[in-house]
Design an enzyme around this catalytic site. Structure first.
Site, PDB file in Angstrom:
ATOM      1  N   ASP A   1       0.825  -1.207   0.150  1.00 29.34           N
ATOM      2  CA  ASP A   1       0.079   0.008  -0.101  1.00 29.34           C
ATOM      3  C   ASP A   1       0.888   1.062  -0.029  1.00 29.34           C
ATOM      4  OD1 ASP A   1      -2.261   1.461   0.039  1.00 29.34           O
ATOM      5  OD2 ASP A   1      -2.898   1.245   2.109  1.00 29.34           O
TER       6      ASP A   1
ATOM      7  N   GLU B   1       2.860   4.723  -4.121  1.00 27.40           N
ATOM      8  CA  GLU B   1       2.782   5.387  -5.446  1.00 27.40           C
ATOM      9  C   GLU B   1       4.513   6.216  -5.784  1.00 27.40           C
ATOM     10  OE1 GLU B   1      -0.810   4.318  -4.673  1.00 27.40           O
ATOM     11  OE2 GLU B   1       0.280   5.654  -3.440  1.00 27.40           O
TER      12      GLU B   1
ATOM     13  N   ASP C   1      -8.857   2.719  -3.074  1.00 33.16           N
ATOM     14  CA  ASP C   1      -9.937   3.299  -2.320  1.00 33.16           C
ATOM     15  C   ASP C   1     -11.110   3.642  -3.157  1.00 33.16           C
ATOM     16  OD1 ASP C   1      -8.140   2.915  -0.228  1.00 33.16           O
ATOM     17  OD2 ASP C   1      -7.799   5.153   0.074  1.00 33.16           O
TER      18      ASP C   1
END
Length: 794
Positions: free
Chosen positions: A443, A446, A522
């Site tokens: 998670d 990025e 999300d």
């Protein structure tokens, strides 16, 4: 600082959680200052185009064409893929290929064309280069699939990275797909799409772009053929699409266009032409076969940000067991970590985590751990101290550590573009294995660094190794998560050599399928979020990432019972089937939505378990062929325009068609059928395609149709493998593939091929296993369906 940034920073400072919020303001200012010092504003620029052809140097599979102000390297590979690179760019180095550049096809020869141009003729494609640098890709029959106009560069007068633009034309009937995970897809309409992996910082819906996984990969489908185009540059950019218009009888078509603008990096491109299956096979051979998940990872996963203790995990698992609901994995979010620090455990809330994992594994349930890349910047933190010792963390242009803000507070970030750092980081997963975890979800990679204003990531001026070439975050950003996944996957193969690694990642880039899959991130709770979930999975599959799925129920908010059920019913037919929600969202356990929903959910969960052998087969086929599990309806008939425009249904392999309910209150829905006979898998009602039909969709189920003649491997009542055969139309035959798998390990099971055909003038249906030595009886029980009252066990 503009007015919007000022308002945002004031709002952040004045909000609850002052210490962390103030860190985000300071981090945003540090980031802005670092970039201002190391990346001064662009000054005057010179525009450049290739100019006319000057000389040509033929070579194996192509050659080099030199223009007055650039040179073009062109190559046709043995797998049929075409490469070209401007300014002398070669296929490597490349994060997508990873040293897998195929050999040149010696049969493809660069030869003169008319009007001073040149061409390369290969078995599957012809590439024509005009004397001013336009490049046309044609079918063997001479139909133009793509025309790239001469590129343009804008070079800083004082030196530095050149911006460039490539404008392309495609047939008027063509449709665009791909570009990674896009919520508005799977078909990409006119508009501009950004190529910069981005955490939107909130739950997203169909109108949000960009998201976590962006790729410069387009799949273009037209009547003449399908082609995939990949621009191999990791820099920030945009793709602006415009669909074409056909002349409506006037004969004056307007071509569709794709305009790619990139802030730097090489201008190099790969193109693959053919059927969708052939194109995805070539793409997989170029960028790597998809990782094969362990069988348990193809079951049902339950997750939540908020399983804050061992007692809560046991309560949830008991809830599934007491109600007889299948469950294969439980995921632990950041609340199981010690103050959110990666590779730690909160000993107060999870004092006996290895024992919990062992008990769950005994019940057939695996534990999966979240792993974030951000490392708390504090001496005494074992990961920080270990990383400091090997100089693992990203530094700025002045040589200082880049500090950001994430869940643990002030953090630093490993540089996954360095082989030594990947090896160090991969070794840390041994601690996770010792705790009993069987899989890992990456998670915040990025990477995300919280900021009160500006971009929520590292400074663009931050320095990276880039495999020894050296560079900054402008080039490394989009492949940061790819390097993290590679570190985990490669190390897990050594740490647990008898088990297939299970890794899936929120962010990634071209080639990420080599290490695992991804999930939606999300996605917003709501009917638009449900629709976006399907778009993401379909689009990623067409970019070569076959294993993905959404947060069932949406990440935020509280879904209505109907919305939750419809999402669960869709998720049961997607590769990654995971319920998940945020800390502040409503529950996601099926029994929280009432008795009726619970019973309908049970049907979906049991059906997923029954279809597990089919998902296993699809996983093996994806690894061997690159074909996604979830395919658009036009997969086998891209020339069918009605199918090409259908976005609310999909094929699961070749055997099943799934038509999810994506709107509230619906108890029937229209389904666009491909050619052939199709059976409703519940009622066995027969439909003939191509046609649009209206089918029942009661709250208890979503429509699923089986292709006539299909052979579907399923789990029988005794837990063994069984063949579910759907009768072909009289006088026709059918068949299917089965890959039996023990569930884990690296053995390559044999691919079994089955055929179904009528004998005795259509009176008797036989099912046989085809092999080199001829046909034989199937080694599994066979159940034939679609015969009405004559459905029978064989």
């Amino acid at each position: 600082m503009d007015g919007r940034d000022l308002v945002r920073s004031v709002r952040v400072v004045g909000s609850v959680g002052a210490a962390q919020r103030l860190r985000t303001v300071k981090a945003a200012w540090r980031r802005r200052r670092a970039d201002a010092e190391a990346l001064p504003p662009r000054g005057p620029e010179r525009a450049r185009v290739p100019g006319p052809v000057r000389e040509v140097e033929p070579g194996t599979g192509g050659g080099v064409i030199r223009f007055n102000r650039s040179e073009l390297r062109i190559l046709v590979a043995v797998n049929g893929a075409v490469f070209w690179g401007w300014d002398g760019a070669a296929p490597e180095p490349s994060y997508a290929l990873l040293g897998r550049c195929p050999e040149a096809d010696p049969r493809a020869v660069l030869e003169p064309d008319k009007d001073g141009g040149w061409r390369v003729v290969a078995e599957r494609v012809t590439v024509v280069v005009s004397r001013h640098g336009a490049i046309e890709v044609r079918t063997p029959g001479g139909v133009t699939l793509r025309r790239d106009l001469p590129p343009r560069w804008w070079e800083p007068v004082g030196g530095g990275a050149a911006r460039w633009m490539q404008r392309s034309e495609v047939p008027a009937d063509a449709r665009f797909f791909g570009l990674g995970g896009r919520a508005s897809g799977p078909r990409l309409r006119a508009g501009t799409y950004r190529l910069w992996n981005t955490d939107p910082g909130r739950a997203f819906g169909p109108g949000d772009d960009p998201l976590y996984v962006t790729m410069p990969v387009q799949l273009v489908v037209s009547d003449a053929a399908t082609h995939l185009v990949f621009h191999d540059t990791t820099w920030d950019g945009t793709v602006t699409l415009r669909e074409g218009e056909e002349g409506a009888g006037s004969g004056h078509d307007r071509a569709g266009t794709s305009e790619l603008r990139v802030e730097g990096g090489p201008l190099r491109c790969w193109v693959m032409v053919g059927t969708p299956a052939r194109v995805l096979l070539a793409w997989a051979s170029l960028t790597g076969a998809p990782a094969l998940p362990p069988t348990w990872a193809l079951g049902h996963h339950h997750a939540r940000w908020g399983f804050g203790s061992e007692q809560e995990v046991r309560r949830i698992v008991s809830g599934y067991q007491e109600r007889g609901l299948p469950l294969d994995a439980v995921h632990l979010d950041i609340d199981h970590l010690d103050e959110h620090q990666v590779f730690t455990v909160d000993q107060e809330r999870f004092p006996k985590l290895p024992l919990l994992a062992e008990e769950l594994r005994g019940d057939g349930i695996r534990l999966v751990s979240i792993v974030d890349p951000a490392v708390k910047a504090a001496e005494g933190n074992a990961v920080y101290d270990g990383g400091t010792a090997v100089d693992a963390f990203v530094r700025d242009a002045s040589g200082q550590l880049v500090r950001g803000v994430a869940w643990p507070g002030e953090v630093v970030f490993p540089d996954f573009t360095h082989p030594r750092v990947r090896e160090w980081w991969g070794g840390l997963y041994e601690e996770r294995l010792t705790q009993g975890f069987s899989g890992f979800w990456h998670d915040m990679n990025e990477p995300t660094s919280f900021a009160a204003f500006g971009e929520s990531t590292l400074p663009r001026s931050a320095r990276h190794a880039l495999e020894g070439r050296g560079g900054d975050h402008r080039e490394a950003h989009n492949v940061y998560a790819l390097g993290m996944a590679r570190a985990a996957y490669d190390s897990l193969r050594e740490l647990a050599p008898k088990e297939r690694p299970f890794v899936f990642s929120r962010s990634g880039w071209a080639g990420m399928q080599r290490y695992g899959g991804t999930w939606s991130g999300d996605v917003a709770t709501g009917w638009p979020g449900l629709r976006a979930s399907l778009s993401l999975v379909l689009g990623l599959g067409l970019c070569g990432v076959p294993y993905s799925g959404p947060d069932v129920g949406g990440f935020d908010g509280s879904p209505s019972p109907e919305l939750y059920l419809r999402w669960l019913q869709l998720g049961a037919y997607l590769p990654l089937f995971r319920t998940h929600a945020s800390l502040r969202a409503g529950r996601r356990e099926p029994w929280e939505f009432g008795a009726d929903v619970l019973e309908h959910a049970r049907v979906a969960l049991v059906e997923r378990r029954r279809l597990l052998p089919y998902f296993v087969t699809l996983a093996h086929l994806a690894r061997r062929t690159g074909a996604p599990y979830v395919r658009p309806l036009w997969w086998n008939a891209p020339e069918d325009r009605a199918l090409r425009d259908c976005e609310d249904a999909f094929l699961l392999g070749d055997g099943l068609l799934v038509a999810p309910v994506l709107d509230p209150g619906a108890d029937r829905r229209a389904v666009q059928l491909p050619r052939g006979r199709w059976y409703d898998t519940v009622t066995e009602q027969v439909y003939e395609g191509p046609a649009q039909v209206l089918v029942d969709a009661p709250l208890s189920r979503i429509p699923v149709l089986a292709r006539a003649g299909a052979v579907i491997p399923v789990r029988g009542d005794d837990g063994g493998l069984e063949l579910e055969v759907w009768a072909p139309a009289r006088g026709r035959s059918g068949g299917g593939l089965v890959v039996p798998d023990g569930g884990d390990g690296w053995d390559e099971p044999e691919l079994e091929r089955y055929v179904t055909r009528w004998k005795s003038r259509g009176k008797r249906l036989v099912v046989e296993r085809a092999g080199e030595g001829g046909s034989s009886e199937p080694p599994y029980p066979v159940r034939v369906r679609g015969l009405g009252e004559r459905s029978a066990q064989m």
